[in-house]
Motif scaffolding. Structure first.
Motif, short mmCIF file in Angstrom:
data_model
loop_
_atom_site.label_atom_id
_atom_site.label_comp_id
_atom_site.label_asym_id
_atom_site.label_seq_id
_atom_site.Cartn_x
_atom_site.Cartn_y
_atom_site.Cartn_z
N TYR A 25 0.84 -1.20 0.00
CA TYR A 25 0.00 0.00 0.00
C TYR A 25 0.87 1.25 0.00
CZ TYR A 25 -3.76 3.18 1.52
OH TYR A 25 -4.67 4.21 1.62
N ALA A 26 1.92 1.23 0.82
CA ALA A 26 2.82 2.39 0.88
C ALA A 26 3.64 2.51 -0.40
CB ALA A 26 3.75 2.26 2.08
N ARG A 27 4.21 1.41 -0.84
CA ARG A 27 5.13 1.42 -1.98
C ARG A 27 4.42 1.68 -3.31
NH1 ARG A 27 7.55 -3.06 -0.66
NH2 ARG A 27 6.08 -4.33 -1.81
N ASN A 28 3.21 1.15 -3.48
CA ASN A 28 2.52 1.23 -4.77
C ASN A 28 1.50 2.36 -4.86
OD1 ASN A 28 3.91 -1.06 -5.61
ND2 ASN A 28 2.34 -2.42 -4.78
N TYR A 29 1.01 2.87 -3.73
CA TYR A 29 -0.04 3.88 -3.79
C TYR A 29 0.34 5.19 -3.11
CZ TYR A 29 -4.58 6.13 -3.38
OH TYR A 29 -5.60 7.04 -3.44
N LEU A 30 0.65 5.14 -1.82
CA LEU A 30 0.85 6.36 -1.05
C LEU A 30 2.10 7.15 -1.45
CD1 LEU A 30 -0.18 5.07 2.48
CD2 LEU A 30 -1.51 6.52 0.95
N VAL A 31 3.23 6.49 -1.54
CA VAL A 31 4.49 7.18 -1.85
C VAL A 31 4.52 7.70 -3.29
CG1 VAL A 31 6.99 6.94 -1.99
CG2 VAL A 31 5.77 6.00 -0.02
N PRO A 32 4.16 6.90 -4.31
CA PRO A 32 4.20 7.43 -5.68
C PRO A 32 3.27 8.61 -5.92
CG PRO A 32 4.02 5.05 -5.75
CD PRO A 32 3.83 5.47 -4.32
N ARG A 33 2.13 8.66 -5.23
CA ARG A 33 1.18 9.75 -5.42
C ARG A 33 1.49 10.96 -4.55
NH1 ARG A 33 -1.33 5.30 -6.90
NH2 ARG A 33 -2.85 5.36 -8.58
N GLY A 34 2.52 10.87 -3.73
CA GLY A 34 2.93 12.00 -2.91
C GLY A 34 2.11 12.18 -1.64
N PHE A 35 1.32 11.17 -1.26
CA PHE A 35 0.53 11.27 -0.04
C PHE A 35 1.36 10.97 1.19
CE2 PHE A 35 -3.28 9.90 -2.76
CZ PHE A 35 -3.61 11.21 -3.04
N ALA A 36 2.54 10.35 1.02
CA ALA A 36 3.36 9.97 2.16
C ALA A 36 4.82 9.88 1.75
CB ALA A 36 2.90 8.61 2.70
N ILE A 37 5.68 9.92 2.78
CA ILE A 37 7.10 9.66 2.59
C ILE A 37 7.50 8.55 3.56
CG2 ILE A 37 7.71 11.97 1.74
CD1 ILE A 37 8.63 12.69 4.57
N ARG A 38 8.57 7.88 3.24
CA ARG A 38 9.04 6.80 4.12
C ARG A 38 9.56 7.40 5.42
NH1 ARG A 38 10.06 1.95 1.00
NH2 ARG A 38 9.77 2.47 -1.19
N TRP A 39 9.34 6.69 6.51
CA TRP A 39 9.78 7.16 7.82
C TRP A 39 11.25 6.83 7.99
CZ3 TRP A 39 12.05 4.95 12.07
CH2 TRP A 39 12.07 5.73 13.22
N THR A 40 12.00 7.83 8.38
CA THR A 40 13.41 7.65 8.76
C THR A 40 13.66 8.52 9.98
OG1 THR A 40 14.15 9.47 7.35
CG2 THR A 40 14.17 7.27 6.37
#
Length: 148
Positions: A25-40
């Motif tokens: 969900y994060a890799r294919n939807y949220l991150v590519p559409r700019g809704f989220a960034i990976r937590w670091t």
């Protein structure tokens, strides 16, 4: 996978929230559409900046949201778009188009991210949309799509 939301995602959270979601969900939807960034660990510093930006754009109280809801529901929104002979549009109506049409019709300034379309608008006629003003306040709005 732990992510930091950069925009409000219905059913998941608001901008600045750190949430745990499935990897796909994060890799294919949220991150590519700019809704989220990976937590670091370094990204944790961005959370405060995102929250400050959200506070500026956010409608503070339910009373204020209800007041804007009353203004929105009193506005008659007509949107002129290019269409073919059968009434099908060339493309579709976007939330940004609707937000600018609300402003042009004399309504309040609405952020395009708050406009929720049930399905893409691809035909002429009257359509129902909703505008999420606050976590508890949703304005229902009729939009009439006419041929230009």
């Amino acid at each position: 996978m732990k992510i930091i939301l950069t925009h409000e995602v219905s059913g998941l959270g608001t901008a600045g929230d750190v949430v745990d979601v499935k990897d796909g969900y994060a890799r294919n939807y949220l991150v590519p559409r700019g809704f989220a960034i990976r937590w670091t660990k370094g990204g944790e510093k961005d959370v405060e900046q995102i929250r400050r930006g959200r506070k500026i754009r956010e409608i503070a109280t339910i009373e204020q949201a209800n007041e804007i809801k009353g203004q929105l529901e009193g506005v008659n929104v007509k949107l002129a778009v290019r269409a073919g002979d059968a009434g099908r549009l060339f493309g579709s109506v976007t939330p940004a188009d609707i937000a600018s049409a609300i402003k042009a019709a004399g309504g309040p300034d609405v952020d395009k991210r708050r406009v929720e379309l049930g399905s893409p608008i691809k035909s002429l006629g009257a359509h129902q949309i909703s505008v999420r003003l606050h976590a508890e306040v949703v304005a229902k709005l009729g939009v009439e799509v006419i041929a230009a």
